[in-house]
Design a protein around this motif. Sequence first.
Motif, short mmCIF file in Angstrom:
data_model
loop_
_atom_site.label_atom_id
_atom_site.label_comp_id
_atom_site.label_asym_id
_atom_site.label_seq_id
_atom_site.Cartn_x
_atom_site.Cartn_y
_atom_site.Cartn_z
N VAL A 50 28.96 22.35 -21.45
CA VAL A 50 29.12 20.94 -21.80
C VAL A 50 28.07 20.55 -22.85
O VAL A 50 28.37 19.92 -23.85
CB VAL A 50 28.99 20.05 -20.56
N PHE A 125 36.06 23.77 -23.86
CA PHE A 125 35.57 22.40 -23.96
C PHE A 125 35.66 21.89 -25.39
O PHE A 125 35.98 20.73 -25.63
CB PHE A 125 34.11 22.32 -23.47
N SER A 148 33.54 15.31 -18.94
CA SER A 148 32.97 16.58 -18.49
C SER A 148 32.54 16.49 -17.04
O SER A 148 32.71 17.45 -16.27
CB SER A 148 31.77 16.95 -19.37
#
Length: 203
Positions: A50, A125, A148
């Motif tokens: 993340v 991501f 996230s």
Amino acid sequence: MSPAFLLTTLIVVVTPGTGVVYTLAAALSRGRRASIVAAFACTLGIVPHVLATVTGLAALLNASAAAFQVVKYAGVAYLLHMAWATLRDKEAIVVERDPAAAGPLRLIVRGVLVNILNPKLTIFFLAFLPQFVDPGRPHALPRMLALSGVFMLLTFVVFAAYGILAASVRSHITSRPRVMTWLRRSFAGSFVALGAKLALTAR
């Protein structure tokens, strides 16, 4: 929070991967509490991905073939190490009478490494979050972090559910060494297969 984001996240999380395999192994060998620790560790391993996405490191990883290959093969090597350790160590998948004696730190370290050394998660991501965040709008960064966080929460819940279900059958296999041997080989084979899949995938 869009339904499309939740549905896509749920599909991704429910699909068995290295984290699920690791959580199941912890559940069958050490019980419910260990499975929850393993699920937490795998979820914790998402944090660097993340941060990499938010800070732009994921873009560098995606653009640099060399960087991607280094991280990818480090992940492959670790998965093969997990397979070898599981197959060689007869205590790796053994139902323990005292789950508290297993040592949560070892579970956490291994679980975190399982997800950290997976560059596909960073690329996921990088490709996934922008679909649900308009970078031109205010508060794009907080929204990306919030999404996230939801992804990580669902990961923990689903992995913990897998683990709790697996832990519920521990009592049925305690006195069956052949079953435990088969499970140990199956988990080792799963780690090898996942490592091979990671090695063969491109960015």
